[in-house]
Design an enzyme around this catalytic site. Sequence first.
Site, PDB file in Angstrom:
ATOM      1  N   ASP A  84       0.832  -1.162  -0.033  1.00  0.00           N
ATOM      2  CA  ASP A  84      -0.034  -0.063  -0.015  1.00  0.00           C
ATOM      3  C   ASP A  84       0.916   1.260   0.094  1.00  0.00           C
ATOM      4  O   ASP A  84       1.267   1.673   1.038  1.00  0.00           O
ATOM      5  CB  ASP A  84      -1.016   0.004   1.218  1.00  0.00           C
ATOM      6  N   ASP A 293      -1.735   5.033  -5.678  1.00  0.00           N
ATOM      7  CA  ASP A 293      -2.265   4.243  -4.433  1.00  0.00           C
ATOM      8  C   ASP A 293      -2.187   2.731  -5.087  1.00  0.00           C
ATOM      9  O   ASP A 293      -3.258   2.340  -5.912  1.00  0.00           O
ATOM     10  CB  ASP A 293      -3.471   4.614  -4.160  1.00  0.00           C
TER      11      ASP A 293
END
Length: 413
Positions: A84, A293
Amino acid sequence: MAYPILLNPFFLFISLFILLMHLPIHQAINGGFSVKLIRKNSTNAHSHKRLRDITQTNSFAYLGEYLLELFIGTPPINTYGILDTGSNLIWTQCVPCDNCYKQLAPLFDPKKSSTYTNISCLSTKCKLIDTGVCSPENMCNYTYGYGDSSITQGALALETITLNSSTGHSVQLNKVIFGCGHNDTGTFNDHEMGIIGLGRGPTSLIYQIGSSFGGRKFSHCLLPFNTDISLSSEMSFGKGSEVLGHGVVSTPLVSKGDINLYFVTLLGMSVEDTRFDISNNPETIRKGNMLIDSGTPPTILQQKLYDEVFNEVRKRVPMNPISDDPVLGPQLCYRTLTNLKGPKITMHFEGGDVKLTPIQTFIPPKDGVFCLAFTNTSNEDTGIYGNFAQSNFLIGYDLEKDVVSFKPRDCTK
């Protein structure tokens, strides 16, 4: 993970956004190292079988997420966390965990690790987390909230983390700040044991690795959605992770206060030769209006831009879209037995253009159906560049030069 956004049912597995020292290296390594992201399907992903014939850090893809394999504690315990770039904390579920989401693998037990150390609430490390608070025992507890009301709560601690490197040796990192989650709820599935934050903040994995491997930089090459599960995505850290050569597009990172993530500036998008600019006046474009992201699958666009792209794609696909599937909802989806030959879409970033093919812009949520891998947000300040669009690109993050670089590549080879 990503910004808090209300999404339609097809994208329920989307991630969320969190607002929120350099550590000693046990084994010195000249230059950087690489790891693999293990890919397993939903029927065997819980087996956690080690790939003994590869020497890179492991991860696998499940429900649109890429999972990074690492080992926590002494003796080291297998852990798979969401890869992440949209967050800054490393955490995993820990014993006791009475109010936690279901996890197939055993929980990490800090009492069984000889290198686990709680962080005192008086320590400067406790202040690195905005929500760090004192326990009755004077230890640093944290509450880490996400935009969809998912939460991890637990103890902030120091622990040994081990990665398998491409040299065939283990890379051991000592005294890593991480969250030992004792109360974790939300949108997580039973294969995800936590999150590996790779943002620019002081508690992220890349920040804590520091410059020990030749620079604070990393890159990854993510396999497309629905790729053969026997193949692995690749990730590299430090020296050797640079994205160089012909065809590289680099865009500058934009700082946005204390939100230490990877913001870049999107100028507009094109569907084939039809361009849609975010603003007719380049001077009025908000810098840092797109967050890169890896923890969010679809690309999320501001409403006006999404509507323009949606309508243009629909005009250019010579098929009738599905309109009677309650699960797919308002997504732009088509039934076809072969890969959808959709139009090429170009992302016009500050610094250059990133050209996407249907592999990155249409994904098959079920057999015989392909859907546009974009969705919309009412947040006019920031969109999200998700991992569907990142696949089949070597993407490099250089925290020292403050740039993100893209290079087209077949990540299956």
